[in-house]
Design a protein around this motif. Sequence first.
Motif, PDB file in Angstrom:
ATOM      1  N   UNK A 254      20.117 -15.110 -13.471  1.00 18.04           N
ATOM      2  CA  UNK A 254      20.862 -16.077 -12.675  1.00 18.04           C
ATOM      3  C   UNK A 254      20.837 -17.460 -13.321  1.00 18.04           C
ATOM      4  N   UNK A 255      19.776 -17.742 -14.105  1.00 16.51           N
ATOM      5  CA  UNK A 255      19.625 -19.076 -14.669  1.00 16.51           C
ATOM      6  C   UNK A 255      19.708 -19.103 -16.189  1.00 16.51           C
ATOM      7  N   UNK A 256      19.457 -17.986 -16.822  1.00 23.07           N
ATOM      8  CA  UNK A 256      19.341 -17.987 -18.273  1.00 23.07           C
ATOM      9  C   UNK A 256      17.954 -18.485 -18.662  1.00 23.07           C
ATOM     10  N   UNK A 257      17.806 -18.982 -19.861  1.00 22.48           N
ATOM     11  CA  UNK A 257      16.507 -19.430 -20.356  1.00 22.48           C
ATOM     12  C   UNK A 257      16.450 -20.936 -20.555  1.00 22.48           C
ATOM     13  N   UNK A 258      17.215 -21.708 -19.767  1.00 18.83           N
ATOM     14  CA  UNK A 258      17.270 -23.151 -19.957  1.00 18.83           C
ATOM     15  C   UNK A 258      16.308 -23.893 -19.048  1.00 18.83           C
ATOM     16  N   UNK A 259      15.665 -23.185 -18.119  1.00 16.83           N
ATOM     17  CA  UNK A 259      14.756 -23.853 -17.193  1.00 16.83           C
ATOM     18  C   UNK A 259      13.449 -24.220 -17.884  1.00 16.83           C
ATOM     19  N   UNK A 260      12.889 -25.338 -17.479  1.00 16.78           N
ATOM     20  CA  UNK A 260      11.632 -25.794 -18.049  1.00 16.78           C
ATOM     21  C   UNK A 260      10.531 -25.648 -17.012  1.00 16.78           C
ATOM     22  N   UNK A 261       9.407 -25.078 -17.438  1.00 19.17           N
ATOM     23  CA  UNK A 261       8.300 -24.825 -16.527  1.00 19.17           C
ATOM     24  C   UNK A 261       7.450 -26.078 -16.351  1.00 19.17           C
ATOM     25  N   UNK A 262       6.928 -26.259 -15.151  1.00 14.25           N
ATOM     26  CA  UNK A 262       6.003 -27.358 -14.909  1.00 14.25           C
ATOM     27  C   UNK A 262       4.628 -26.981 -15.471  1.00 14.25           C
ATOM     28  N   UNK A 263       3.900 -27.939 -16.061  1.00 16.03           N
ATOM     29  CA  UNK A 263       2.606 -27.597 -16.657  1.00 16.03           C
ATOM     30  C   UNK A 263       1.502 -27.404 -15.628  1.00 16.03           C
ATOM     31  N   UNK A 264       1.559 -28.134 -14.513  1.00 19.96           N
ATOM     32  CA  UNK A 264       0.545 -28.047 -13.456  1.00 19.96           C
ATOM     33  C   UNK A 264       1.261 -27.833 -12.133  1.00 19.96           C
ATOM     34  N   UNK A 265       0.732 -26.912 -11.311  1.00 22.01           N
ATOM     35  CA  UNK A 265       1.369 -26.574 -10.037  1.00 22.01           C
ATOM     36  C   UNK A 265       0.864 -27.534  -8.965  1.00 22.01           C
ATOM     37  N   UNK A 266       1.804 -28.243  -8.337  1.00 19.47           N
ATOM     38  CA  UNK A 266       1.470 -29.236  -7.324  1.00 19.47           C
ATOM     39  C   UNK A 266       2.291 -28.954  -6.070  1.00 19.47           C
ATOM     40  N   UNK A 267       1.673 -29.119  -4.913  1.00 21.17           N
ATOM     41  CA  UNK A 267       2.352 -28.847  -3.646  1.00 21.17           C
ATOM     42  C   UNK A 267       3.502 -29.826  -3.454  1.00 21.17           C
ATOM     43  N   UNK A 268       4.642 -29.292  -2.980  1.00 25.40           N
ATOM     44  CA  UNK A 268       5.798 -30.132  -2.658  1.00 25.40           C
ATOM     45  C   UNK A 268       6.308 -29.777  -1.275  1.00 25.40           C
ATOM     46  N   UNK A 269       6.774 -30.752  -0.534  1.00 25.90           N
ATOM     47  CA  UNK A 269       7.270 -30.531   0.826  1.00 25.90           C
ATOM     48  C   UNK A 269       8.792 -30.449   0.893  1.00 25.90           C
ATOM     49  N   UNK A 270       9.440 -30.526  -0.273  1.00 25.83           N
ATOM     50  CA  UNK A 270      10.904 -30.491  -0.275  1.00 25.83           C
ATOM     51  C   UNK A 270      11.397 -29.107   0.131  1.00 25.83           C
ATOM     52  N   UNK A 271      12.512 -29.060   0.847  1.00 21.17           N
ATOM     53  CA  UNK A 271      13.109 -27.799   1.279  1.00 21.17           C
ATOM     54  C   UNK A 271      14.611 -27.796   0.973  1.00 21.17           C
ATOM     55  N   UNK A 272      14.997 -27.850  -0.303  1.00 13.87           N
ATOM     56  CA  UNK A 272      16.432 -27.845  -0.615  1.00 13.87           C
ATOM     57  C   UNK A 272      17.015 -26.455  -0.393  1.00 13.87           C
ATOM     58  N   UNK A 273      18.295 -26.343  -0.145  1.00 18.66           N
ATOM     59  CA  UNK A 273      18.913 -25.022  -0.003  1.00 18.66           C
ATOM     60  C   UNK A 273      18.923 -24.305  -1.351  1.00 18.66           C
TER      61      UNK A 273
END
Length: 314
Positions: A254-273
């Motif tokens: 669905x995305x291909x290989x252009x996405x960049x991974x985050x180095x550290x996982x941090x909690x986020x409260x965002x809820x985008x569609x």
Amino acid sequence: MEENMNYEEEMQNEEERRVDRPVPPIAPEGGAPVYPGPDANIPVPPIAPEGGRPVDPGFTFPDNPWENIPETPIAPEGGRPVAPGPFPSFPGPIRPNRPGTCQVRFLNAATNNLPLNISIGNRMAASNLRFGNISSYETISDGFRPVTIVSAVGPRMVFYNQTLPFVAGEKITMVVIDSSNGLDLVRVSDLGCQNMPRNTGCFRMANMSYNNSAYDLMLYGGDVVFTDVRFKEVTPFKQARPGEYEFYMTNTARYGNVLREIPVIIITNARPPFNSGEPLLSFVTTINAGEMYTAYVIGNTWSAFNLRIVMVQN
């Protein structure tokens, strides 16, 4: 009167001369006299009795007392100091080390609808293991061991029988997966992320679903945690701040290989569609500081064994 005094003085002088005069040794009974010689005052080393062992003459100070003292080893240039250790020491008899051991557990990701019995040699390592279940760690001696997987119910069917190496010090999860020949095993090491920083946990993903599958794992805030995780692939661990996380998983196509991974996982409260429609699956998990977690993707999209996440703590 004067003659008597001279006689007494002469006798006294004679007694004093006798005190300083060495006394000749007395010959043993029946033997000849022994001449002391010029070194009469030097002690003679004791002579061993007939048929006996030599007698230690005692300690004699060496000519050069610094000759046999071991030197402290010098560190190589740019290296660390080397401890000289105890000296001198004698190793004594050398004994072989006892055989080492490793820890092994099994996760059933096979969709054949049969519970499994898994043995290592003559030892049962997992009994009645159903789809999505994981066994406890078993301690196994290192070496080559036969691993056998059979059906736990009905007629005894052998699905897997191979001899595998087990290395001392290992801690592994063996994942049972579907294959063209029946069943296969994927070895996953559980020893990663041993040096995690304080107040953080570790998290990784493993795709054990089906051939030609590839997934992206994201946070609900849109950050990409892992991308393009192929079948039988296990990602490296990533640091994660302690807390409750909500993830969703999509097909990589669905995305291909252009996405960049985050180095550290941090909690986020965002809820985008979701911009790509409904995810394949979503899940919530809690990550604690000092703990390691693996999200195993198992199942498929065309059978009763639908895609799911098995969250395992190492």
